[in-house]
Design an enzyme around this catalytic site. Sequence first.
Site, PDB file in Angstrom:
ATOM      1  N   TYR A 202      -6.812   6.313   4.246  1.00  0.00           N
ATOM      2  CA  TYR A 202      -6.968   5.048   3.244  1.00  0.00           C
ATOM      3  C   TYR A 202      -6.221   3.919   3.365  1.00  0.00           C
ATOM      4  O   TYR A 202      -6.480   2.757   3.539  1.00  0.00           O
ATOM      5  CB  TYR A 202      -6.539   5.760   1.775  1.00  0.00           C
ATOM      6  CG  TYR A 202      -6.157   4.638   0.850  1.00  0.00           C
ATOM      7  CD1 TYR A 202      -7.269   3.976   0.148  1.00  0.00           C
ATOM      8  CD2 TYR A 202      -4.827   4.077   0.736  1.00  0.00           C
ATOM      9  CE1 TYR A 202      -6.933   2.899  -0.573  1.00  0.00           C
ATOM     10  CE2 TYR A 202      -4.594   3.026  -0.020  1.00  0.00           C
ATOM     11  CZ  TYR A 202      -5.710   2.229  -0.617  1.00  0.00           C
ATOM     12  OH  TYR A 202      -5.595   1.386  -1.536  1.00  0.00           O
TER      13      TYR A 202
ATOM     14  N   GLU B 186       0.844  -1.344  -0.011  1.00  0.00           N
ATOM     15  CA  GLU B 186       0.107   0.183  -0.004  1.00  0.00           C
ATOM     16  C   GLU B 186       1.058   1.237   0.211  1.00  0.00           C
ATOM     17  O   GLU B 186       0.729   2.344  -0.548  1.00  0.00           O
ATOM     18  CB  GLU B 186      -0.877   0.018   1.226  1.00  0.00           C
ATOM     19  CG  GLU B 186      -2.018  -1.042   1.114  1.00  0.00           C
ATOM     20  CD  GLU B 186      -2.977  -0.831  -0.054  1.00  0.00           C
ATOM     21  OE1 GLU B 186      -3.079   0.436  -0.662  1.00  0.00           O
ATOM     22  OE2 GLU B 186      -3.633  -1.554  -0.612  1.00  0.00           O
TER      23      GLU B 186
ATOM     24  N   ASP C 194      -9.578   4.710  -3.014  1.00  0.00           N
ATOM     25  CA  ASP C 194      -8.536   4.826  -3.844  1.00  0.00           C
ATOM     26  C   ASP C 194      -9.124   5.801  -5.092  1.00  0.00           C
ATOM     27  O   ASP C 194     -10.189   5.629  -5.294  1.00  0.00           O
ATOM     28  CB  ASP C 194      -7.496   4.047  -3.992  1.00  0.00           C
ATOM     29  CG  ASP C 194      -7.950   3.089  -5.341  1.00  0.00           C
ATOM     30  OD1 ASP C 194      -9.034   3.028  -5.630  1.00  0.00           O
ATOM     31  OD2 ASP C 194      -6.866   2.498  -5.833  1.00  0.00           O
TER      32      ASP C 194
END
Length: 310
Positions: free
Chosen positions: A138, A55, A156
Amino acid sequence: MTAPTKPPHSSPASADADAPGADLHSPVIDWFDDNARDLPWRRPDAGAWGVLVSEFMLQQTPVSRVLPVYEQWLARWPRPADLAADAPGEAVRAWGRLGYPRRALRLHGAAAAITERHGGDVPSDHAQLLALPGIGEYTAAAVASFAYGQRHAVLDTNVRRVFARAVTGVQYPPTATTAAERKLARALLPDDEPTAARWAAASMELGALVCTAKNETCVRCPIAAQCAWRLAGKPEHDGPPRRGQTYAGTDRQVRGKLLAVLREAHAPVPQSALDRVWHEPVQRARALDGLVADGLVEPLPGGLYRLPLT
């Protein structure tokens, strides 16, 4: 992003039959089951640390560039404690040319906090993830969902674009994530946790492979028949102009060139070696000062520079 374990469709689908977006869940998840890319962070052995590393690396960086660096990173630092025990400058060195190298320092900081606060295991609790340095809403939601199968809205750019088109009926989402988008994403989440985690991964993959920013392939889209934007005739974006990011000649390019010299050196580098990478002295000095201010470069006496040791 990893792919959560595939849940049975029968009970979650029936339980969510009247939920907002229920007509989107099954076709998108079924499409994902058949079309998801085989990526290392989606495999069961990746674990939460592998998901977290991916990520960080995938922010504003395509998968093709991330793959080789990710593999090298996990081979060298298979657990957060391994990274935390190394100098932050080594994280910057291993980051290579992924771009936005402050992410390497933030990932090193997160690894140190995980080691200190959680015994070296990436926490599963969303609030604990959010409390780690360098991790925002996020990333916390993505790790909780993709690594631990929890129910979170994971927004996203790809997911936001899918929702903008399929539900809102516009070509592109706003430049920055809005409260309305967050509310919509929460409303679209299936009630069942495993299905919600699968939905998060599937909607993201749909945006990455089919509902792309340009040259979308609606003929391959499993929800084309329900897509509000397609049904409206694909109206053109009428918001602020969408400008692509430039790189050549920017401070970002200069910073990258300066960091490349330091990454390749295993001893402090003299100012003269850095001066050779860019012809314009004012911009070069500004870029170097920025790297120092960001903690990516450590100045030493005698006009020497190195990657940070602490």
